[in-house]
Design a protein around this motif. Structure first.
Motif, PDB file in Angstrom:
ATOM      1  N   GLY A  65       0.822  -1.205   0.000  1.00  0.00           N
ATOM      2  CA  GLY A  65       0.000   0.000   0.000  1.00  0.00           C
ATOM      3  C   GLY A  65       0.856   1.254   0.000  1.00  0.00           C
ATOM      4  N   LEU A  66       1.882   1.237   0.814  1.00  0.00           N
ATOM      5  CA  LEU A  66       2.783   2.384   0.903  1.00  0.00           C
ATOM      6  C   LEU A  66       3.464   2.627  -0.436  1.00  0.00           C
ATOM      7  CD1 LEU A  66       4.610   1.586   4.275  1.00  0.00           C
ATOM      8  CD2 LEU A  66       3.128   3.545   3.845  1.00  0.00           C
ATOM      9  N   GLU A  67       3.954   1.565  -0.992  1.00  0.00           N
ATOM     10  CA  GLU A  67       4.747   1.679  -2.212  1.00  0.00           C
ATOM     11  C   GLU A  67       3.906   2.172  -3.376  1.00  0.00           C
ATOM     12  OE1 GLU A  67       7.699   0.436  -5.277  1.00  0.00           O
ATOM     13  OE2 GLU A  67       5.608  -0.120  -5.166  1.00  0.00           O
ATOM     14  N   ASN A  68       2.734   1.622  -3.506  1.00  0.00           N
ATOM     15  CA  ASN A  68       1.844   2.056  -4.580  1.00  0.00           C
ATOM     16  C   ASN A  68       1.587   3.554  -4.506  1.00  0.00           C
ATOM     17  OD1 ASN A  68       1.523  -0.391  -5.823  1.00  0.00           O
ATOM     18  ND2 ASN A  68      -0.270  -0.961  -4.626  1.00  0.00           N
ATOM     19  N   GLU A  69       1.227   3.985  -3.321  1.00  0.00           N
ATOM     20  CA  GLU A  69       0.889   5.396  -3.152  1.00  0.00           C
ATOM     21  C   GLU A  69       2.113   6.279  -3.397  1.00  0.00           C
ATOM     22  OE1 GLU A  69      -2.119   6.107  -2.784  1.00  0.00           O
ATOM     23  OE2 GLU A  69      -2.010   8.276  -2.484  1.00  0.00           O
ATOM     24  N   ALA A  70       3.239   5.849  -2.895  1.00  0.00           N
ATOM     25  CA  ALA A  70       4.460   6.640  -3.069  1.00  0.00           C
ATOM     26  C   ALA A  70       4.791   6.786  -4.551  1.00  0.00           C
ATOM     27  CB  ALA A  70       5.619   5.987  -2.325  1.00  0.00           C
ATOM     28  N   ARG A  71       4.759   5.692  -5.234  1.00  0.00           N
ATOM     29  CA  ARG A  71       5.119   5.696  -6.647  1.00  0.00           C
ATOM     30  C   ARG A  71       4.207   6.595  -7.457  1.00  0.00           C
ATOM     31  NH1 ARG A  71       5.966   2.179 -10.684  1.00  0.00           N
ATOM     32  NH2 ARG A  71       3.773   1.735 -10.422  1.00  0.00           N
ATOM     33  N   ALA A  72       2.942   6.563  -7.077  1.00  0.00           N
ATOM     34  CA  ALA A  72       1.967   7.385  -7.791  1.00  0.00           C
ATOM     35  C   ALA A  72       2.310   8.869  -7.657  1.00  0.00           C
ATOM     36  CB  ALA A  72       0.563   7.113  -7.260  1.00  0.00           C
ATOM     37  N   HIS A  73       3.099   9.206  -6.656  1.00  0.00           N
ATOM     38  CA  HIS A  73       3.451  10.604  -6.459  1.00  0.00           C
ATOM     39  C   HIS A  73       4.925  10.866  -6.724  1.00  0.00           C
ATOM     40  CE1 HIS A  73      -0.443  11.834  -4.690  1.00  0.00           C
ATOM     41  NE2 HIS A  73      -0.504  10.552  -4.384  1.00  0.00           N
ATOM     42  N   GLY A  74       5.542   9.957  -7.422  1.00  0.00           N
ATOM     43  CA  GLY A  74       6.924  10.180  -7.798  1.00  0.00           C
ATOM     44  C   GLY A  74       7.940   9.887  -6.719  1.00  0.00           C
TER      45      GLY A  74
END
Lengths: 338, 338
Positions: free
Chosen positions: B84-93
DNA sequence: CTGTTAGCGCCTTCAT
DNA sequence: ATGAAGGCGCTAACAG
């Protein structure tokens, strides 16, 4: 003290030397007089100076991060290997970045940006298939080491467990208990590790002189569910095995669940073996007899290999196969007399 | 084409503009004429240009990495939150860096270097205790968000599950089945999440008017082993509970194992509940009835909160409690009539 | 043994 | 709307 983090210049000022000397005192201490070295050390302690990694990477054209790419972070095999990787990386001044592709080539491609943007120096790959679209396959890959199984495209060093040997140990255990009718529940996904496990199984069967006719091979996809399914399929046939040798623990757990659900007792009615020694294996009822992957070690070796690649040291070996151990628990017993 | 990765200058040359324009075309497209924007886009596509993250971070004084610090990466709760963390982080660069402290303050301190060296912009903390020695406690921390439980030192936003509510649901389930004599197997480690679960249990018991005298509370340390141990201890007493409410799934699994080893049947002889809904819970025999933590969501919210912190947006809330759901499986039934 | 200096690639005023 | 230029912090020649 100061508000923003100390720079090399702050240190130089306090130590009353040039910034070049500070840099040298850190990276080539033997080229600096002991007295000045001390002054610098003192100044560093005073300021709490830490070199700015971005400036360093920029200047050096090299990052100090390693990207670990796995199809599924949640894989029970993953975390302990990660620990091994991380420990080794840290010991050498590297950090570990993680990426999970969820078997999506698109996401794989995005991770390539970590290299073109200089954010990672090398890569650890948790899958036998390059997680990138074909268009990028041709592009030069960063220094990469595979884990678990050789990377399909070839030429990439890898470290894993000796699947053949491990699988063979498992059948031998079964055979020693008296089993002659053994079903191998495999994984149809085209991964060399799985192919090798099956070959190890066959080899053991061959060596024991067990005829082809009494062998059963079924392919699932390595999930608990597919283990369950395999049991269902087998019960449709008229000849049942006395033992199930499974390509991995997940499958074995599924088989155990399927068998138990049908009211059978393990190991009285059927024996089951797995492969991996996933944490869960120990807590099954009965405990699952399986083949252990030395995960911490695998991680450590993989990182060492990668570090060698990064330092241009010709790696001593390009393929490291660790010895698998049998973990005897309670899911194997003699076959039931019919 | 070229050997080394394309730089902004390569793009500028091909697009026949200055590097400043390229930079603007990327970050402030509305300040660039559409025609030039197109030329730049074309040049970028042609060169495969990716901005050098190190140069960018250096210039901006800000990294695009988030450090995730956990005491134990192998924790079954960890990986799905990480996703969950990684997905969200990636979505924001942003990228995600991982670190595990193994509850060692020394290692925690070393991770602080990621901030002083500008390699990480913010931190996600998987523990209620700051993993740093006391000397550093006073230093200003980077933007940080806690996960699971509030960070001890206070002032740090966090997102977790409503432990009180979840625990209460668990007791209520037990009470509804008819249980009156319920043992709570807790965790003596001083973590607010555990304290809250116990409070939720008490609250449920209070509401049902169950007298203090028939309550049993035992503290372990949240491991499978401690669950087993709790069973042993309880069997030394003369009064046994009819149900075990456990502070987490690991403990519950231990309890189930201990009970089964003594020849008891679950849920016929005893009922057991857990908390977390660890993957393993589903595959116990019988399946463990437990309280689910929405792990993917927790990760997502935590990262969103951190991203707000990083962008100086005043976070809407400083504490996010997600609703826990009851997962009914087969480890709970009516109490045995004595 | 130590200091001076030229960039690494990028963003951002300040001009134009 | 665009370009010129300084500098983020650091390392590696090159001089002394």
């Amino acid at each position: 003290m100061s508000n923003s983090p100390a720079t090399i210049e702050d240190v130089a000022r306090i130590a009353e030397v040039s910034i070049a000397t500070v840099s040298r005192a850190i990276h080539l201490p033997e080229k600096v007089a002991v007295s000045t070295r001390l002054k610098v050390a003192h100044a560093i302690a005073l300021t709490g100076y830490t070199p700015n990694a971005n400036a360093r990477s920029l200047r050096l054209g090299k990052s100090n991060m390693i990207l670990v790419v796995a199809p599924d972070i949640g894989d029970p095999n993953f975390s302990s290997i990660l620990v091994g990787l991380e420990n080794e990386a840290r010991a050498h001044g590297y950090g570990v970045l993680i990426g999970h592709t969820q078997n999506d080539a698109q996401r794989g491609v995005e991770y390539l940006k970590f290299f073109s943007s200089n954010q990672a120096a090398g890569m650890i790959l948790f899958t036998g298939i390059l997680p990138f679209g074909h268009q990028t396959m041709t592009a030069r890959l960063p220094p990469t080491v595979g884990v678990f199984e050789p990377v399909f495209n070839g030429g990439i060093p890898y470290v894993g467990v000796d699947d053949l040997e491990g699988a063979r140990k498992a059948v031998e255990l079964l055979i020693a208990e008296g089993h002659r009718r053994i079903a191998f529940i495999g994984d149809a996904r085209n991964r060399l590790a799985y192919v090798r496990r099956r070959m190890g199984c066959e080899a053991g069967l061959d060596a024991a002189g067990i005829p082809e006719a009494s062998r059963i091979v079924l392919d699932g996809d390595g999930t608990i569910e597919s283990g369950r399914l395999a049991v269902d399929q087998l019960f449709l046939r008229d000849t049942l095995p006395t033992a199930f040798m499974c390509v991995n623990d997940q499958t074995a757990i599924g088989v155990m669940l399927g068998l138990t659900a049908r009211g059978y007792d393990i190991p009285r009615d059927f024996s089951v073996t797995g492969f991996d020694d996933v944490p869960q294996a120990a807590f099954m009822q009965p405990g699952l007899t399986t083949i252990r992957q030395p995960r911490g070690l695998i991680g450590k070796h993989a990182m060492q290999l990668l570090l060698q690649l990064l330092s241009d040291t010709e790696p001593a070996q390009t393929e490291i196969l660790l010895r698998p151990d049998v973990v005897v628990r309670n899911s194997v017993g003699p076959p039931r007399r019919l």
